[in-house]
Design a protein around this motif. Structure first.
Motif, short mmCIF file in Angstrom:
data_model
loop_
_atom_site.label_atom_id
_atom_site.label_comp_id
_atom_site.label_asym_id
_atom_site.label_seq_id
_atom_site.Cartn_x
_atom_site.Cartn_y
_atom_site.Cartn_z
N SER A 210 0.88 -1.16 0.00
CA SER A 210 0.00 0.00 0.00
C SER A 210 0.92 1.21 0.00
CB SER A 210 -0.91 0.00 1.23
OG SER A 210 -1.72 1.15 1.25
N ILE A 211 1.15 1.74 -1.19
CA ILE A 211 2.14 2.80 -1.35
C ILE A 211 1.52 4.09 -0.82
CG2 ILE A 211 3.65 3.95 -3.02
CD1 ILE A 211 2.99 1.37 -4.82
N SER A 212 2.16 4.63 0.19
CA SER A 212 1.47 5.58 1.07
C SER A 212 1.89 7.02 0.87
CB SER A 212 1.71 5.18 2.54
OG SER A 212 1.14 6.15 3.40
N PHE A 257 -2.66 1.71 -3.05
CA PHE A 257 -2.16 2.99 -2.58
C PHE A 257 -2.94 3.43 -1.34
CE2 PHE A 257 -0.83 2.59 -6.89
CZ PHE A 257 0.35 3.29 -7.00
N PHE A 258 -2.40 4.40 -0.63
CA PHE A 258 -2.97 4.87 0.62
C PHE A 258 -2.81 6.39 0.68
CE2 PHE A 258 -2.19 4.76 5.54
CZ PHE A 258 -3.43 5.33 5.77
N PHE A 259 -3.94 7.10 0.69
CA PHE A 259 -3.91 8.55 0.70
C PHE A 259 -4.68 9.11 1.89
CE2 PHE A 259 -3.52 7.69 -3.96
CZ PHE A 259 -2.25 8.25 -4.13
N VAL A 260 -4.41 10.37 2.16
CA VAL A 260 -5.14 11.09 3.19
C VAL A 260 -6.36 11.76 2.56
CG1 VAL A 260 -4.08 13.39 2.96
CG2 VAL A 260 -4.76 12.58 5.23
N ALA A 261 -7.36 12.07 3.39
CA ALA A 261 -8.47 12.93 2.98
C ALA A 261 -8.53 14.10 3.95
CB ALA A 261 -9.80 12.17 2.97
N ARG A 262 -8.26 15.29 3.43
CA ARG A 262 -8.27 16.50 4.25
C ARG A 262 -9.64 17.18 4.16
NH1 ARG A 262 -3.73 16.47 1.03
NH2 ARG A 262 -1.67 16.64 1.96
N THR A 263 -9.77 18.26 4.89
CA THR A 263 -11.02 19.03 4.87
C THR A 263 -11.15 19.90 3.63
OG1 THR A 263 -9.95 20.69 6.26
CG2 THR A 263 -11.35 19.09 7.37
N THR A 264 -10.05 20.10 2.88
CA THR A 264 -10.09 20.92 1.67
C THR A 264 -10.73 20.09 0.55
OG1 THR A 264 -7.78 20.24 1.41
CG2 THR A 264 -8.19 22.46 2.21
N LEU A 265 -12.05 20.08 0.57
CA LEU A 265 -12.86 19.12 -0.17
C LEU A 265 -12.51 19.04 -1.65
CD1 LEU A 265 -15.43 17.25 -0.04
CD2 LEU A 265 -16.73 19.27 -0.71
N PHE A 266 -12.51 20.15 -2.36
CA PHE A 266 -12.37 20.10 -3.82
C PHE A 266 -10.97 19.73 -4.26
CE2 PHE A 266 -16.10 22.85 -3.18
CZ PHE A 266 -17.02 22.11 -3.90
N GLU A 267 -9.95 20.24 -3.56
CA GLU A 267 -8.58 19.85 -3.92
C GLU A 267 -8.36 18.37 -3.67
OE1 GLU A 267 -4.05 21.56 -3.73
OE2 GLU A 267 -5.26 21.75 -1.91
N GLU A 268 -8.97 17.84 -2.62
CA GLU A 268 -8.81 16.42 -2.34
C GLU A 268 -9.47 15.56 -3.41
OE1 GLU A 268 -6.90 15.11 0.74
OE2 GLU A 268 -6.30 16.92 -0.32
N VAL A 269 -10.68 15.93 -3.83
CA VAL A 269 -11.34 15.18 -4.91
C VAL A 269 -10.49 15.25 -6.17
CG1 VAL A 269 -13.37 15.07 -6.41
CG2 VAL A 269 -13.65 15.54 -3.96
#
Length: 530
Positions: A210-212, A257-269
């Protein structure tokens, strides 16, 4: 010079007041988006996405002892969780037994302590391993924990081919962001590729890595850096596997893969969509992957632990809900939602249940799962997706010029870039330019009372006692012989996982196996910094 009203994403991408058709000049939906389940997978890796099957709901858990963690696992499964995610304590992550002097004060603190097959049996007691998917967040000793999992499965009578889950096994990001490495990078890559080959034969349905980007993001990486550095590490793993003689279409479909989800909704999507599109391109152009599954970027997401606040901790419930929404809108395959009290301690049962309920509400009450990629065609989202992709591609090109991810790690490039980004984020918070509710704005009101669970200090003593019993009851001569076999393989070119497995089957401890390899490979010493 930036306008006074200019707004930027966390990656420094300018955000305009409004977007229209002119912002997508030259945008070709057929090539940039395609159809869901088809290259370039911008819209998701499956044709019907969540209409066919909702994301796997995992809750990361590890509580001191294997028995306590087992109880939490069964509690979460009883409340609707669909996959397990294991947190290991720091000594386990660093390859030390619980009775090592270097483990003092850390046993069971940030996860479960696993010293031998005996602990792994307790961890999965009464949990049928052919009916659950298990993710294990472990890196330098990842092969050992995976082999222990396989051995417990065999004791349950489970065919290894029926075991499913993911082992993180991403040691390169440890040199960049976390520090739980053991061996030098190139020796670590050998263990990683040996694990790829072993699983292709023995555990064909287990995700071998899980490439992080998550941990780099937690250290301060921007969304663009998270994508670029994660995919650059993935490129290094693919090249190492090819150099070891593996066929790309044999192992690449099991990469995850392994990603974070931040509160900056649109940039994260936009980040998730851009990462899928860029990975599909890289696998086709650089490695001539012919199997479409080799070009799919499948990923797990965890909500942003670094954005949880100790101040007004109930605000974290709201943060986590928006972060989970970003992950789902971005097309994640599995999701962990943080508990609101995790900025203070290991999560309480009630907080862990609420975190799980957050996912269940999102999946069942919002309409989120009714259609695929609902933000596709948005002027803003498509423009932002393209910007993230372009900037990530440019950063990968810089890493290529430095000799690739491993050479760049040895030069300290990624670590330096992330530290600079983290410093800028901290300055923005301290200066009030970036609002954190309850911390630098809207701080009025009384703090909510929180009663975090406390770790039992007797856990370390119990682990030490268990190790005494393990060593007394095993065949010591056979263990030493198995460890010598492992060292012989390490000095040569044989796959390391087979002698590792036999040593663990004979009740060699995690620390003993890691020490055997330390004697051959040495340990990594990071470059001196000024």
């Amino acid at each position: 010079m930036a306008r006074e009203d200019q707004r930027l994403t966390e990656s420094g991408i300018p955000v305009e007041t409004v977007y229209g058709a002119d912002d997508l000049a030259g945008f070709d939906p057929a090539s940039a988006l395609g159809e869901p389940g088809e290259p370039p997978f911008t819209r998701g890796i499956y044709p019907t996405m969540y209409r066919g099957r909702v994301w796997t709901m995992r809750q990361y858990a590890g509580f001191g002892s294997a028995a306590e963690t087992n109880a939490r696992f069964r509690y979460l499964l009883d409340h609707g969780q669909t996959g397990l995610s294991v947190a290991f304590d720091l000594p386990t992550q660093m390859g030390y037994d619980s009775d090592s002097a270097k483990a003092a004060g850390e046993v069971g603190k940030v996860g479960v302590a696993i010293d031998s097959l005996a602990d792994m049996r307790r961890l999965f007691d009464r949990i049928p391993l052919d009916e659950v998917s298990t993710s294990m967040t472990i890196n330098a000793p990842a092969a050992l924990l995976l082999l222990l999992y396989q051995l417990v499965g065999e004791e349950q009578g489970v065919d290894p081919a029926k075991l499913t889950g993911t082992v993180q096994n991403d040691v390169l990001k440890e040199y960049i962001a976390r520090g739980t490495y053991i061996y030098p990078p190139r020796e670590s890559l050998r263990i990683t590729t040996d694990l790829f080959a072993y699983c292709a034969r023995e555990l064909p349905h287990f995700n071998t890595i899980s490439i992080s980007g998550y941990h780099m993001a937690e250290a301060g990486a921007t969304a663009v850096q998270e994508v670029a550095f994660t995919l650059a590490n993935a490129i290094a793993y693919v090249r190492a596997a090819l150099d070891a003689g593996l066929d790309v279409d044999q192992f690449a479909p099991r990469l995850s893969f392994f990603f974070v989800a931040r509160t900056t909704l649109f940039e994260e999507v936009a980040k998730f969509r851009a990462a899928r599109r860029l990975w599909a391109e890289l696998m086709a152009d650089r490695f001539a992957a012919s199997d479409p599954r080799s070009r799919m970027l499948r990923f797990h997401t965890q909500t942003a632990g670094v954005q949880l606040t100790a101040q007004q901790p109930l605000n974290n419930v709201v943060r986590v809900a928006y972060q989970a929404l970003a992950a789902a809108l971005g097309g994640t395959q599995s999701l962990h939602t943080n508990a609101f009290d995790e900025a203070l301690s290991l999560p309480s049962e009630a907080a862990a249940r609420l975190a799980l309920r957050t996912q269940q509400v999102l999946a069942n009450e919002t309409g989120m799962t009714d259609t695929v990629d609902p933000l596709a065609g948005s002027y803003f989202v498509e423009r932002l997706t393209g910007e993230v992709e372009t900037r990530a591609r440019e950063l990968i090109a810089t890493l290529d010029e430095l000799g690739g991810a491993v050479a760049a790690i040895e030069q300290g490039f990624q670590k330096d870039q992330i530290e600079r980004a983290a410093y800028q984020q901290l300055r923005a918070i301290e200066g009030g330019d970036r609002v954190v509710v309850g911390v630098n704005r809207f701080t009025e009101g009384d703090e909510e009372p929180i009663s975090p669970p406390k770790l039992d200090p007797a856990i370390a003593d119990a682990q030490a006692k268990s190790l005494v019993e393990v060593r007394a009851q095993r065949d010591g001569a056979a263990v030493q012989a198995a460890l010598r076999d492992l060292q012989d393989a390490a000095a040569g070119k044989d796959n390391l996982l087979v002698p590792m497995r036999e040593a663990l089957r004979g009740m060699a401890t995690l620390g003993e196996v890691c020490d055997a390899l330390r004697d051959v490979f040495g340990v990594y010493e990071p470059p001196a910094t000024i």
